[in-house]
Design an enzyme around this catalytic site. Structure first.
Site, PDB file in Angstrom:
ATOM      1  N   ARG A  83       0.980  -1.154   0.067  1.00 13.25           N
ATOM      2  CA  ARG A  83      -0.012  -0.144  -0.053  1.00 13.25           C
ATOM      3  C   ARG A  83       0.768   1.147   0.075  1.00 13.25           C
ATOM      4  O   ARG A  83       1.767   1.291   0.878  1.00 13.25           O
ATOM      5  CB  ARG A  83      -0.905  -0.067   1.221  1.00 13.25           C
ATOM      6  CG  ARG A  83      -1.536   1.455   1.285  1.00 13.25           C
ATOM      7  CD  ARG A  83      -2.796   1.272   2.289  1.00 13.25           C
ATOM      8  NE  ARG A  83      -3.344   2.500   2.163  1.00 13.25           N
ATOM      9  CZ  ARG A  83      -4.441   2.934   3.078  1.00 13.25           C
ATOM     10  NH1 ARG A  83      -4.884   1.937   3.902  1.00 13.25           N
ATOM     11  NH2 ARG A  83      -4.916   4.182   3.050  1.00 13.25           N
ATOM     12  N   ARG A  92      -7.073   2.087  -3.038  1.00 14.55           N
ATOM     13  CA  ARG A  92      -6.001   1.296  -2.300  1.00 14.55           C
ATOM     14  C   ARG A  92      -5.874  -0.026  -2.461  1.00 14.55           C
ATOM     15  O   ARG A  92      -6.922  -0.713  -2.485  1.00 14.55           O
ATOM     16  CB  ARG A  92      -5.829   1.906  -0.808  1.00 14.55           C
ATOM     17  CG  ARG A  92      -7.139   1.100   0.119  1.00 14.55           C
ATOM     18  CD  ARG A  92      -8.264   1.899  -0.219  1.00 14.55           C
ATOM     19  NE  ARG A  92      -8.453   3.355   0.310  1.00 14.55           N
ATOM     20  CZ  ARG A  92      -8.430   3.916   1.596  1.00 14.55           C
ATOM     21  NH1 ARG A  92      -8.405   3.131   2.419  1.00 14.55           N
ATOM     22  NH2 ARG A  92      -8.442   5.116   1.744  1.00 14.55           N
ATOM     23  N   ASP A  95      -6.696  -1.694   3.077  1.00 11.97           N
ATOM     24  CA  ASP A  95      -6.767  -0.885   4.160  1.00 11.97           C
ATOM     25  C   ASP A  95      -7.370  -1.598   5.339  1.00 11.97           C
ATOM     26  O   ASP A  95      -8.319  -2.341   5.170  1.00 11.97           O
ATOM     27  CB  ASP A  95      -8.025   0.405   3.647  1.00 11.97           C
ATOM     28  CG  ASP A  95      -8.135   1.302   4.666  1.00 11.97           C
ATOM     29  OD1 ASP A  95      -6.963   1.961   5.423  1.00 11.97           O
ATOM     30  OD2 ASP A  95      -9.295   1.687   5.161  1.00 11.97           O
ATOM     31  N   ASP A  97      -8.695  -0.976   9.312  1.00 14.19           N
ATOM     32  CA  ASP A  97      -9.035  -0.116  10.062  1.00 14.19           C
ATOM     33  C   ASP A  97      -9.393  -0.663  11.562  1.00 14.19           C
ATOM     34  O   ASP A  97     -10.120  -1.723  11.371  1.00 14.19           O
ATOM     35  CB  ASP A  97     -10.295   0.532   9.698  1.00 14.19           C
ATOM     36  CG  ASP A  97      -9.968   1.580   8.604  1.00 14.19           C
ATOM     37  OD1 ASP A  97      -8.755   2.255   8.668  1.00 14.19           O
ATOM     38  OD2 ASP A  97     -10.726   1.885   7.645  1.00 14.19           O
TER      39      ASP A  97
HETATM   40  N1  A4P Z   1      -6.894   6.378  12.386  1.00 13.78           N
HETATM   41  C1  A4P Z   1      -7.612   6.918  13.031  1.00 13.78           C
HETATM   42  N2  A4P Z   1      -8.361   5.965  13.454  1.00 13.78           N
HETATM   43  C2  A4P Z   1      -8.213   5.002  13.009  1.00 13.78           C
HETATM   44  C3  A4P Z   1      -8.582   3.745  13.150  1.00 13.78           C
HETATM   45  N3  A4P Z   1      -9.708   3.275  14.034  1.00 13.78           N
HETATM   46  N4  A4P Z   1      -8.109   2.420  12.448  1.00 13.78           N
HETATM   47  C4  A4P Z   1      -5.840   7.173  11.748  1.00 13.78           C
HETATM   48  C5  A4P Z   1      -7.224   2.900  11.603  1.00 13.78           C
HETATM   49  N5  A4P Z   1      -6.556   4.005  11.349  1.00 13.78           N
HETATM   50  C6  A4P Z   1      -6.989   5.125  12.210  1.00 13.78           C
HETATM   51  O1  A4P Z   1      -6.021   6.330   7.573  1.00 13.78           O
HETATM   52  C7  A4P Z   1      -5.616   7.739   8.049  1.00 13.78           C
HETATM   53  C8  A4P Z   1      -5.171   7.782   9.255  1.00 13.78           C
HETATM   54  O2  A4P Z   1      -6.500   7.441  10.234  1.00 13.78           O
HETATM   55  C9  A4P Z   1      -4.119   6.726   9.964  1.00 13.78           C
HETATM   56  O3  A4P Z   1      -2.990   7.401   9.785  1.00 13.78           O
HETATM   57  C10 A4P Z   1      -4.418   6.483  11.246  1.00 13.78           C
HETATM   58  O4  A4P Z   1      -3.436   7.203  11.998  1.00 13.78           O
HETATM   59  P1  A4P Z   1      -5.357   5.794   6.303  1.00 13.78           P
HETATM   60  O5  A4P Z   1      -5.876   4.300   6.453  1.00 13.78           O
HETATM   61  O6  A4P Z   1      -3.807   6.360   5.990  1.00 13.78           O
HETATM   62  O7  A4P Z   1      -6.499   6.676   5.301  1.00 13.78           O
HETATM   63  P2  A4P Z   1      -7.716   6.430   4.788  1.00 13.78           P
HETATM   64  O8  A4P Z   1      -8.019   4.823   4.653  1.00 13.78           O
HETATM   65  O9  A4P Z   1      -7.945   6.975   3.357  1.00 13.78           O
HETATM   66  O10 A4P Z   1      -8.717   7.231   5.650  1.00 13.78           O
HETATM   67  P3  A4P Z   1      -9.546   6.541   6.736  1.00 13.78           P
HETATM   68  O11 A4P Z   1     -10.015   7.552   7.686  1.00 13.78           O
HETATM   69  O12 A4P Z   1      -8.999   5.356   7.583  1.00 13.78           O
HETATM   70  O13 A4P Z   1     -10.912   6.035   5.830  1.00 13.78           O
HETATM   71  P4  A4P Z   1     -11.890   4.789   5.962  1.00 13.78           P
HETATM   72  O14 A4P Z   1     -12.469   4.912   6.948  1.00 13.78           O
HETATM   73  O15 A4P Z   1     -10.673   3.409   5.841  1.00 13.78           O
HETATM   74  O16 A4P Z   1     -12.215   5.002   4.652  1.00 13.78           O
HETATM   75  N6  A4P Z   1     -15.618   2.495   0.098  1.00 13.78           N
HETATM   76  C11 A4P Z   1     -16.056   1.288   0.104  1.00 13.78           C
HETATM   77  N7  A4P Z   1     -16.947   0.576  -0.506  1.00 13.78           N
HETATM   78  N8  A4P Z   1     -15.233   0.447   1.126  1.00 13.78           N
HETATM   79  C12 A4P Z   1     -14.300   0.888   1.960  1.00 13.78           C
HETATM   80  O17 A4P Z   1     -13.726   0.316   2.603  1.00 13.78           O
HETATM   81  N9  A4P Z   1     -12.909   2.830   2.409  1.00 13.78           N
HETATM   82  C13 A4P Z   1     -12.710   4.128   2.328  1.00 13.78           C
HETATM   83  C14 A4P Z   1     -11.800   5.017   3.358  1.00 13.78           C
HETATM   84  C15 A4P Z   1     -13.443   5.116   1.553  1.00 13.78           C
HETATM   85  N10 A4P Z   1     -14.577   4.389   0.619  1.00 13.78           N
HETATM   86  C16 A4P Z   1     -14.585   2.932   0.680  1.00 13.78           C
HETATM   87  C17 A4P Z   1     -14.055   2.284   1.746  1.00 13.78           C
HETATM   88 MG    MG Z   2      -8.272   3.424   6.720  1.00 13.35          MG
END
Ligand code: A4P
Ligand code: MG
Length: 367
Positions: A83, A92, A95, A97
């Site tokens: 990643r 990505r 991911d 979370d």
């Molecule tokens: N971070 C804060 N809280 C957490 C947590 N509970 N678990 C911080 C993991 N990380 C957490 O995440 C950015 C920062 O969030 C990390 O450095 C960590 O310190 P990232 O993985 O680098 O970036 P990201 O994934 O773009 O952002 P984020 O906020 O994790 O977004 P999401 O929730 O992962 O959403 N559509 C579908 N259909 N399925 C998906 O899975 N995912 C996203 C991203 C958008 N659209 C999607 C999906």
């Molecule tokens: Mg994430």
């Protein structure tokens, strides 16, 4: 050992292989025990519809690590699978979370637990339900199955670029205006009230002058279009309305003749896209008998002829509307369990609302 839940997702390359590799790396980690996993499902991207579709899954693990320690391991697994971090929410490979970590609540710059948007995603909640239906969200204090029901199979996201309109719905006399006013007092925010007292036709329609029903409906329609004009509602700020726009069709169907209805419906459809959509609906539910009692108590003269059967029909129409509702999450409140005037009940609801909206002022100082 703490039980934690991890959301897995990816929309680039061999998505299935990446999720399975991530699961393997989790179970190989000496501080993590992989207990079970949900099915892997295909989901549409939450934003950026030009992105490829995602595969998503949820895993239950037991770990001796701290939440921060677990996050570090997840980042390492993401990196080892190739990643590359670009802008937030970009496509990505994988991911990972942390959704839940025991019942801990963490609000740190680099870590928010529960995951800030998990309760808005059916693909997460359905996976959690399959692993453990009775899991409780430690902030919302609701089970994952209740949270899933609120979404009706849809996925939503917090969008600061639109008005944070929260609309209260339910039959006449259920307590919508009381609740909307009390909530707007608590949040210190704008409220929108139905202009029933300004509608000159309404008392006459209730008095039996059916030929004025169309005038009355058109009056309400134009008033609602003006009240819910997005230009008057600041983006990223909460506003509470004591009605949902779609109630118009319910009432029109009850009150208009077939001929009036066909004209009305054309007008309704042509203005519908002009109004702001709610980001959250709160549906108040009570028996027709109790609503009728409240109507008698508040004693608006023209309402006193309302009959039980009319309220029962309206209740059925609202049930039908929300059974197919796809616009936003819906919180259902049974008035046998909830008192619109009770401070504790209002605090409970305010806390729920803050999880479904994005308003910098509210998040900084919750009511
Ligand atoms: N971070 C804060 N809280 C957490 C947590 N509970 N678990 C911080 C993991 N990380 C957490 O995440 C950015 C920062 O969030 C990390 O450095 C960590 O310190 P990232 O993985 O680098 O970036 P990201 O994934 O773009 O952002 P984020 O906020 O994790 O977004 P999401 O929730 O992962 O959403 N559509 C579908 N259909 N399925 C998906 O899975 N995912 C996203 C991203 C958008 N659209 C999607 C999906
Ligand atoms: Mg994430």
């Amino acid at each position: 050992m703490t039980t934690a839940y991890i959301g897995l997702g990816g929309n680039l390359g061999d998505r299935n292989a990446h999720i399975n590799s991530a699961l393997k790396l989790l179970s190989d980690n000496e501080n993590i025990e992989l207990v079970r996993t949900s099915d892997i499902i295909e989901t549409a991207p939450l934003v950026g519809l030009d992105q490829p579709k995602y595969l998503n899954a949820v895993a239950e693990v037991k770990t001796s690590l701290s939440p921060q320690g677990l996050l570090e391991e997840l980042v390492e697994i993401e990196t080892s699978l190739g990643r590359v971090r670009k802008e937030k929410w970009s496509s990505r490979i994988i991911d990972l979370d942390i959704l839940l970590f025991g019942s801990q609540v963490i609000n740190e710059p680099a870590l928010t637990i529960p995951h800030r948007q998990m309760h808005l995603r059916s693909f997460v909640l359905k996976g959690l339900c399959r692993l453990n239906n009775n899991l409780v969200h430690p902030v919302l204090k609701e089970t994952v199955s209740v949270l899933a029901e609120r979404l009706n199979g849809r996925d939503f996201f917090l969008n600061p670029d639109v008005p944070q309109l929260v609309s209260v719905a339910g039959v006449i006399g259920v307590g919508k205006t009381t609740l909307a006013e009390n909530l707007s007092g608590l949040f210190g925010c704008k409220s929108i009230r139905e202009a029933y007292d300004k509608n000159p036709y309404l008392p006459k329609v209730y008095a039996g002058e059916k030929e004025l029903a169309l005038d009355s409906q058109v009056f309400f329609l134009s008033s609602r279009v003006a009240q819910l004009n997005p230009k008057n509602l600041p983006p990223g700020r909460i506003t509470i309305s004591d009605y949902i726009f779609e109630k118009e069709l319910i009432y029109a169907r009850c009150l208009l003749s077939a001929e009036q209805m066909s004209l009305y419906e054309k007008t309704y459809r042509s203005v519908r896209s002009e109004v702001a959509q709610p980001v959250l609906a709160i549906c108040l539910i009570d028996s027709a008998e109790n609503c009728l009692k409240r109507i008698h108590k508040r004693n608006r003269p023209y309402e006193q002829k309302i009959e039980l059967g009319f309220l029962q029909d309206l209740g059925g129409d609202y049930d039908e509307l929300f059974a197919h509702w796809k616009t936003c999450p819906v919180i259902r409140l049974l008035m046998s369990d909830f008192d619109c005037e009770n401070a504790e009940d209002l605090q409970y609801l305010a806390k729920q609302i803050t999880s479904y909206i994005v308003d910098a002022a509210v998040i900084a100082s919750p009511p």
